[in-house]
Design a protein around this motif. Structure first.
Motif, PDB file in Angstrom:
ATOM      1  N   VAL A  41      10.596  30.416  12.425  1.00 47.15           N
ATOM      2  CA  VAL A  41      11.812  31.236  12.436  1.00 47.15           C
ATOM      3  C   VAL A  41      13.020  30.421  11.977  1.00 47.15           C
ATOM      4  O   VAL A  41      13.141  29.241  12.306  1.00 47.15           O
ATOM      5  CB  VAL A  41      12.084  31.785  13.859  1.00 47.15           C
ATOM      6  N   VAL A  42      13.899  31.087  11.216  1.00 48.72           N
ATOM      7  CA  VAL A  42      15.189  30.524  10.856  1.00 48.72           C
ATOM      8  C   VAL A  42      16.240  31.421  11.489  1.00 48.72           C
ATOM      9  O   VAL A  42      16.200  32.640  11.336  1.00 48.72           O
ATOM     10  CB  VAL A  42      15.402  30.496   9.324  1.00 48.72           C
ATOM     11  N   ARG A  43      17.163  30.795  12.218  1.00 40.85           N
ATOM     12  CA  ARG A  43      18.252  31.556  12.835  1.00 40.85           C
ATOM     13  C   ARG A  43      19.550  31.112  12.181  1.00 40.85           C
ATOM     14  O   ARG A  43      19.809  29.921  12.036  1.00 40.85           O
ATOM     15  CB  ARG A  43      18.295  31.292  14.346  1.00 40.85           C
ATOM     16  N   ILE A  44      20.350  32.107  11.752  1.00 40.52           N
ATOM     17  CA  ILE A  44      21.634  31.810  11.127  1.00 40.52           C
ATOM     18  C   ILE A  44      22.754  32.454  11.944  1.00 40.52           C
ATOM     19  O   ILE A  44      22.529  33.444  12.641  1.00 40.52           O
ATOM     20  CB  ILE A  44      21.693  32.294   9.665  1.00 40.52           C
ATOM     21  N   VAL A  45      23.936  31.864  11.852  1.00 38.78           N
ATOM     22  CA  VAL A  45      25.118  32.414  12.524  1.00 38.78           C
ATOM     23  C   VAL A  45      26.289  32.387  11.546  1.00 38.78           C
ATOM     24  O   VAL A  45      26.316  31.585  10.612  1.00 38.78           O
ATOM     25  CB  VAL A  45      25.498  31.628  13.811  1.00 38.78           C
ATOM     26  N   ALA A  46      27.245  33.273  11.788  1.00 32.52           N
ATOM     27  CA  ALA A  46      28.466  33.274  10.996  1.00 32.52           C
ATOM     28  C   ALA A  46      29.336  32.121  11.476  1.00 32.52           C
ATOM     29  O   ALA A  46      29.559  31.964  12.677  1.00 32.52           O
ATOM     30  CB  ALA A  46      29.195  34.607  11.142  1.00 32.52           C
ATOM     31  N   SER A  47      29.826  31.325  10.573  1.00 36.68           N
ATOM     32  CA  SER A  47      30.644  30.171  10.950  1.00 36.68           C
ATOM     33  C   SER A  47      31.964  30.590  11.572  1.00 36.68           C
ATOM     34  O   SER A  47      32.566  29.829  12.310  1.00 36.68           O
ATOM     35  CB  SER A  47      30.884  29.273   9.741  1.00 36.68           C
ATOM     36  N   TYR A  48      32.397  31.797  11.313  1.00 33.22           N
ATOM     37  CA  TYR A  48      33.665  32.299  11.834  1.00 33.22           C
ATOM     38  C   TYR A  48      33.509  33.089  13.133  1.00 33.22           C
ATOM     39  O   TYR A  48      34.490  33.454  13.753  1.00 33.22           O
ATOM     40  CB  TYR A  48      34.360  33.167  10.780  1.00 33.22           C
ATOM     41  N   ASP A  49      32.244  33.357  13.555  1.00 41.92           N
ATOM     42  CA  ASP A  49      31.994  34.104  14.789  1.00 41.92           C
ATOM     43  C   ASP A  49      30.554  33.871  15.225  1.00 41.92           C
ATOM     44  O   ASP A  49      29.630  34.493  14.687  1.00 41.92           O
ATOM     45  CB  ASP A  49      32.253  35.602  14.568  1.00 41.92           C
ATOM     46  N   ASP A  50      30.349  32.973  16.201  1.00 46.03           N
ATOM     47  CA  ASP A  50      28.998  32.623  16.645  1.00 46.03           C
ATOM     48  C   ASP A  50      28.234  33.786  17.271  1.00 46.03           C
ATOM     49  O   ASP A  50      27.023  33.705  17.462  1.00 46.03           O
ATOM     50  CB  ASP A  50      29.048  31.464  17.648  1.00 46.03           C
ATOM     51  N   SER A  51      28.912  34.878  17.593  1.00 44.03           N
ATOM     52  CA  SER A  51      28.207  36.025  18.156  1.00 44.03           C
ATOM     53  C   SER A  51      27.458  36.814  17.077  1.00 44.03           C
ATOM     54  O   SER A  51      26.612  37.640  17.384  1.00 44.03           O
ATOM     55  CB  SER A  51      29.170  36.948  18.908  1.00 44.03           C
ATOM     56  N   ILE A  52      27.755  36.542  15.807  1.00 42.05           N
ATOM     57  CA  ILE A  52      27.032  37.181  14.704  1.00 42.05           C
ATOM     58  C   ILE A  52      25.859  36.276  14.359  1.00 42.05           C
ATOM     59  O   ILE A  52      26.024  35.218  13.751  1.00 42.05           O
ATOM     60  CB  ILE A  52      27.948  37.402  13.482  1.00 42.05           C
ATOM     61  N   GLU A  53      24.691  36.699  14.779  1.00 41.44           N
ATOM     62  CA  GLU A  53      23.490  35.877  14.667  1.00 41.44           C
ATOM     63  C   GLU A  53      22.336  36.727  14.146  1.00 41.44           C
ATOM     64  O   GLU A  53      22.148  37.861  14.580  1.00 41.44           O
ATOM     65  CB  GLU A  53      23.149  35.340  16.058  1.00 41.44           C
ATOM     66  N   LEU A  54      21.574  36.177  13.218  1.00 39.72           N
ATOM     67  CA  LEU A  54      20.406  36.857  12.654  1.00 39.72           C
ATOM     68  C   LEU A  54      19.239  35.889  12.626  1.00 39.72           C
ATOM     69  O   LEU A  54      19.426  34.689  12.421  1.00 39.72           O
ATOM     70  CB  LEU A  54      20.689  37.331  11.229  1.00 39.72           C
ATOM     71  N   SER A  55      18.037  36.420  12.795  1.00 41.84           N
ATOM     72  CA  SER A  55      16.831  35.606  12.720  1.00 41.84           C
ATOM     73  C   SER A  55      15.907  36.143  11.644  1.00 41.84           C
ATOM     74  O   SER A  55      15.779  37.358  11.471  1.00 41.84           O
ATOM     75  CB  SER A  55      16.099  35.618  14.061  1.00 41.84           C
ATOM     76  N   PHE A  56      15.257  35.236  10.948  1.00 40.83           N
ATOM     77  CA  PHE A  56      14.315  35.593   9.886  1.00 40.83           C
ATOM     78  C   PHE A  56      13.000  34.874  10.131  1.00 40.83           C
ATOM     79  O   PHE A  56      12.994  33.681  10.423  1.00 40.83           O
ATOM     80  CB  PHE A  56      14.865  35.179   8.516  1.00 40.83           C
ATOM     81  N   LYS A  57      11.892  35.587  10.006  1.00 38.51           N
ATOM     82  CA  LYS A  57      10.570  34.975  10.092  1.00 38.51           C
ATOM     83  C   LYS A  57      10.312  34.222   8.797  1.00 38.51           C
ATOM     84  O   LYS A  57      10.594  34.726   7.716  1.00 38.51           O
ATOM     85  CB  LYS A  57       9.496  36.046  10.276  1.00 38.51           C
ATOM     86  N   LYS A  58       9.758  33.036   8.915  1.00 38.30           N
ATOM     87  CA  LYS A  58       9.507  32.239   7.720  1.00 38.30           C
ATOM     88  C   LYS A  58       8.333  32.762   6.905  1.00 38.30           C
ATOM     89  O   LYS A  58       8.318  32.601   5.696  1.00 38.30           O
ATOM     90  CB  LYS A  58       9.259  30.784   8.093  1.00 38.30           C
ATOM     91  N   ASP A  59       7.365  33.404   7.541  1.00 38.15           N
ATOM     92  CA  ASP A  59       6.205  33.857   6.779  1.00 38.15           C
ATOM     93  C   ASP A  59       6.541  34.969   5.791  1.00 38.15           C
ATOM     94  O   ASP A  59       6.022  35.020   4.705  1.00 38.15           O
ATOM     95  CB  ASP A  59       5.054  34.275   7.688  1.00 38.15           C
ATOM     96  N   HIS A  60       7.462  35.849   6.134  1.00 39.63           N
ATOM     97  CA  HIS A  60       7.865  36.913   5.216  1.00 39.63           C
ATOM     98  C   HIS A  60       9.341  36.815   4.854  1.00 39.63           C
ATOM     99  O   HIS A  60       9.803  37.496   3.960  1.00 39.63           O
ATOM    100  CB  HIS A  60       7.611  38.293   5.832  1.00 39.63           C
TER     101      HIS A  60
END
Length: 164
Positions: free
Chosen positions: A113-132
């Motif tokens: 899994v890769v998890r990303i966040v908005a640098s301007y608001d840590d409450s904006i967070e998304l996760s992506f599965k690496k396999d797809h």
């Protein structure tokens, strides 16, 4: 980072209402703009929209000295970098220019899994599965409108047909 006051992701209904409040009529160009925005909103989310990835969809790390190279890019000091470094810089820059959303960073890069966040608001967070590399919770760009603020990049504005 740029001033993003004008180019935020908004729901389609807000886009139409805002556009008509300024234009007051519909012509073929405005209808095309609305069609482009609707198509943009329906795109499935992928990691490459938020952070630089290579052609295989793998995360790219920012090359060492990249900010220095970027600053010196328009100057004659570029000869201080090797051709290998310069090639890495150019590949990374090309990936950056393809991003559809501004201001995201990798918060976690795990095995699956890769998890990303908005640098301007840590409450904006998304996760992506690496396999797809598909998001685990959100299906398309339109679903991002549930967040308070998501900033559009120059590439997304161009895709929609909005000029800066």
């Amino acid at each position: 980072m740029q001033n993003f006051d004008f180019h935020r992701l908004i729901p389609m209904t807000s886009f139409v209402i805002d556009y008509y409040s300024h234009e007051g009529y519909a012509d073929l160009q405005s209808l095309q703009l609305m069609k482009n925005y609707a198509s943009f909103l329906k795109q499935p989310l992928s990691l490459r929209m938020f952070v630089p990835t290579d052609t295989n969809g793998e995360l790219m790390k920012e090359p060492e000295d990249y900010p220095i190279w970027k600053e010196a890019k328009n100057k004659t000091r570029k000869d201080t970098f090797t051709s290998v470094q310069t090639e890495k810089f150019k590949l990374y820059e090309k990936a950056e220019k393809k991003l559809l959303f501004e201001g995201f960073k990798v918060a976690y890069n795990g095995y699956s899994v890769v998890r990303i966040v908005a640098s301007y608001d840590d409450s904006i967070e998304l996760s992506f599965k690496k396999d797809h590399l598909n998001d685990q919770t959100t299906a398309d760009v339109e679903s991002l409108t549930s967040f308070d603020v998501i900033y559009l990049s120059t590439a997304s504005l161009k895709l929609i047909g909005i000029s800066k």
